[in-house]
Design an enzyme around this catalytic site. Structure first.
Site, PDB file in Angstrom:
ATOM      1  N   LYS A   1       6.420   6.224  77.625  1.00 25.93           N
ATOM      2  CA  LYS A   1       5.400   7.286  77.975  1.00 25.93           C
ATOM      3  C   LYS A   1       6.036   8.764  77.630  1.00 25.93           C
ATOM      4  O   LYS A   1       5.761   9.304  76.526  1.00 25.93           O
ATOM      5  CB  LYS A   1       4.834   7.276  79.382  1.00 25.93           C
ATOM      6  CG  LYS A   1       4.197   5.982  79.551  1.00 25.93           C
ATOM      7  CD  LYS A   1       3.452   6.000  80.987  1.00 25.93           C
ATOM      8  CE  LYS A   1       2.484   4.774  81.193  1.00 25.93           C
ATOM      9  NZ  LYS A   1       1.498   4.341  80.044  1.00 25.93           N
TER      10      LYS A   1
ATOM     11  N   ASP B   1      12.015  -1.064  85.379  1.00 25.78           N
ATOM     12  CA  ASP B   1      10.800  -0.556  84.499  1.00 25.78           C
ATOM     13  C   ASP B   1      10.728   1.114  85.051  1.00 25.78           C
ATOM     14  O   ASP B   1       9.801   1.201  85.950  1.00 25.78           O
ATOM     15  CB  ASP B   1       9.610  -1.365  84.358  1.00 25.78           C
ATOM     16  CG  ASP B   1       8.579  -0.728  83.620  1.00 25.78           C
ATOM     17  OD1 ASP B   1       8.411   0.210  83.243  1.00 25.78           O
ATOM     18  OD2 ASP B   1       7.466  -1.696  83.550  1.00 25.78           O
TER      19      ASP B   1
ATOM     20  N   PHE C   1       2.833  -3.530  87.321  1.00 28.76           N
ATOM     21  CA  PHE C   1       2.005  -3.230  86.251  1.00 28.76           C
ATOM     22  C   PHE C   1       3.237  -2.962  85.124  1.00 28.76           C
ATOM     23  O   PHE C   1       3.938  -1.954  85.353  1.00 28.76           O
ATOM     24  CB  PHE C   1       1.361  -2.150  86.219  1.00 28.76           C
ATOM     25  CG  PHE C   1       0.447  -2.040  84.910  1.00 28.76           C
ATOM     26  CD1 PHE C   1      -0.660  -2.501  84.661  1.00 28.76           C
ATOM     27  CD2 PHE C   1       1.013  -0.890  84.061  1.00 28.76           C
ATOM     28  CE1 PHE C   1      -1.155  -2.326  83.313  1.00 28.76           C
ATOM     29  CE2 PHE C   1       0.429  -0.614  82.956  1.00 28.76           C
ATOM     30  CZ  PHE C   1      -0.701  -1.634  82.750  1.00 28.76           C
TER      31      PHE C   1
END
Length: 406
Positions: free
Chosen positions: A261, A232, A147
């Site tokens: 984030k 990531d 993801f």
């Protein structure tokens, strides 16, 4: 005229969303109105312990005083210039973020998906300019069940059909291999490979943690093959796993790290691509950009986030409270939990399907005052703010036990 939010109940507000909001989310039926620390409160005054923390965007809790103060002070001075001009917050932010992550250069962006897209562009440019891959032939190897975001390029190399179906045609140039499989990865890498792009821990897939040695194997394989290792760390980074970066659980230094984030402190969207000068240095003016990337407000909040992490306090809290989390979940195995994976304050919990789907378990927990999020099947994710206390964490685990055994 519609009634003010304060005069409407939760169910009325939820129904009001239906005709006007695109249905790209299926949120739990709770309407949050205010929050502080690890707690949120709905519009009717009910309190809930937040065990999701905005998918790690709220690593430092809701409205952390140092982050709110940094935002307030910057709001009184300057919020946006665009990168057409210099501003007085960007260089300091970049220098401190590079030092925190042990890298040379920083490419500031806004969202996590934007960081991934930027990382892809940088890897391809490096492959053409430095590695010498023929034009338009660069490939990037990714892992199944990944993801990395929801742009059309990114969903094109997803293996989740819900994310993919109906959004093609997709960008070529990606090869998908099983996660945690070095042999498959080695077979997929060739002279056209610009980079291997993986999550050190796959969050959306259920907090899947690779075998010991896998990340070091990826680093060695990419070094031998002459391609980049792009990690990531948008969900796993910035303290979540007990280290500043999740790759630090092994002696691994990627060429490029993608951050997001938590870098915005739960206040503004902030992301970044950080890496070596030999890689990020391939970009030239006009080849990439972002109107809001690196804006003064984002740089001010991002700097305050880095300052919190520079002390090591939050990394230590995640590691120490991670032991509480693991021990509490281990005690539930065979009592509604069939398995779990945890690192730091992050866990994927597989619930006995006979007790309900992940969504149903999440709804039961919500009714008991604990907010979590399901992922595939009967798996739920736990990712509380790193400010959570041991008492609060044990209380949440006790509520999970109650939900599973009642």
């Amino acid at each position: 005229m519609t009634a003010p939010a304060r005069a409407r109940g939760s169910q009325e507000l939820i129904r009001a969303e239906e005709p006007v909001l695109a249905h790209n989310y299926h949120p739990l039926p709770v309407v949050v109105a205010r929050a502080e620390g690890a707690w949120v409160e709905d519009i009717e005054g009910r309190r809930y312990l937040d065990m999701l923390a905005g998918y790690s965007a709220l690593n430092f809790g809701h409205r952390h005083p140092a982050l709110v103060d940094a935002a307030h002070r910057q709001l009184d001075r300057l919020t946006l210039t665009s990168r057409a001009f210099h501003h007085d917050r960007l260089a300091g932010f970049a220098e401190r973020l590079a030092a925190l992550t042990g890298t040379d250069m920083v490419l500031p962006m806004n969202t996590g998906a934007e960081a991934v897209e930027s990382g892809i562009k940088v890897a391809r440019k490096w492959a053409y300019d430095v590695k010498g891959v023929p034009a338009d032939r660069a490939t990037i190897v990714v892992a199944a069940d990944n993801f990395h975001g929801r742009t059309t390029t990114i969903v094109g190399f997803s293996t989740d059909e819900t994310a993919r179906a109906g959004f093609g045609p997709f960008t070529p140039g990606f090869r998908v291999v099983p996660y945690n499989d070095l042999a498959a990865l080695e077979e997929a890498v060739d002279e056209t490979t610009a980079a291997v792009l993986i999550e050190p821990i796959q969050g959306e897939a259920g907090v899947l943690i690779p075998d010991d040695g896998y990340l070091a194997g990826v680093r060695e394989l990419t070094r031998r093959a002459g391609c980049l290792f792009v990690a990531d760390e948008i969900q796993s980074g910035l303290g979540r796993t007990g280290r500043t970066l999740a790759v630090e659980h092994e002696p691994v230094v990627p060429d490029v790290v993608l951050l997001g984030k938590a870098l915005g402190g739960g206040i503004v969207p902030v992301s970044a691509v950080v890496g070596s000068r030999g890689v990020l240095g391939v970009l030239r003016p006009g080849e990439h950009g972002s109107t809001f990337g690196g804006n003064p407000l984002a740089a001010a909040v991002g700097t305050a986030v880095v300052e919190l992490l520079e002390t090591g306090e939050f990394q230590r809290r995640a590691a120490e409270l991670g032991t509480v989390l693991r021990e509490g979940l281990a005690a539930l195995v065979g009592r509604g939990v069939v398995g779990f994976r945890a690192r730091g304050l992050w866990a994927g919990v597989d619930v006995d399907p006979a007790l309900g789907s992940g969504r149903e378990i999440s709804e039961r927990l919500m009714r008991e005052g604990v907010l979590v999020k399901d992922t595939h099947g009967s798996t739920i994710r736990l990712a509380p703010p790193l400010t959570v206390t041991g008492e609060e964490l044990r209380g949440a685990l006790g509520t999970l036990e109650k939900v599973l055994t009642s």
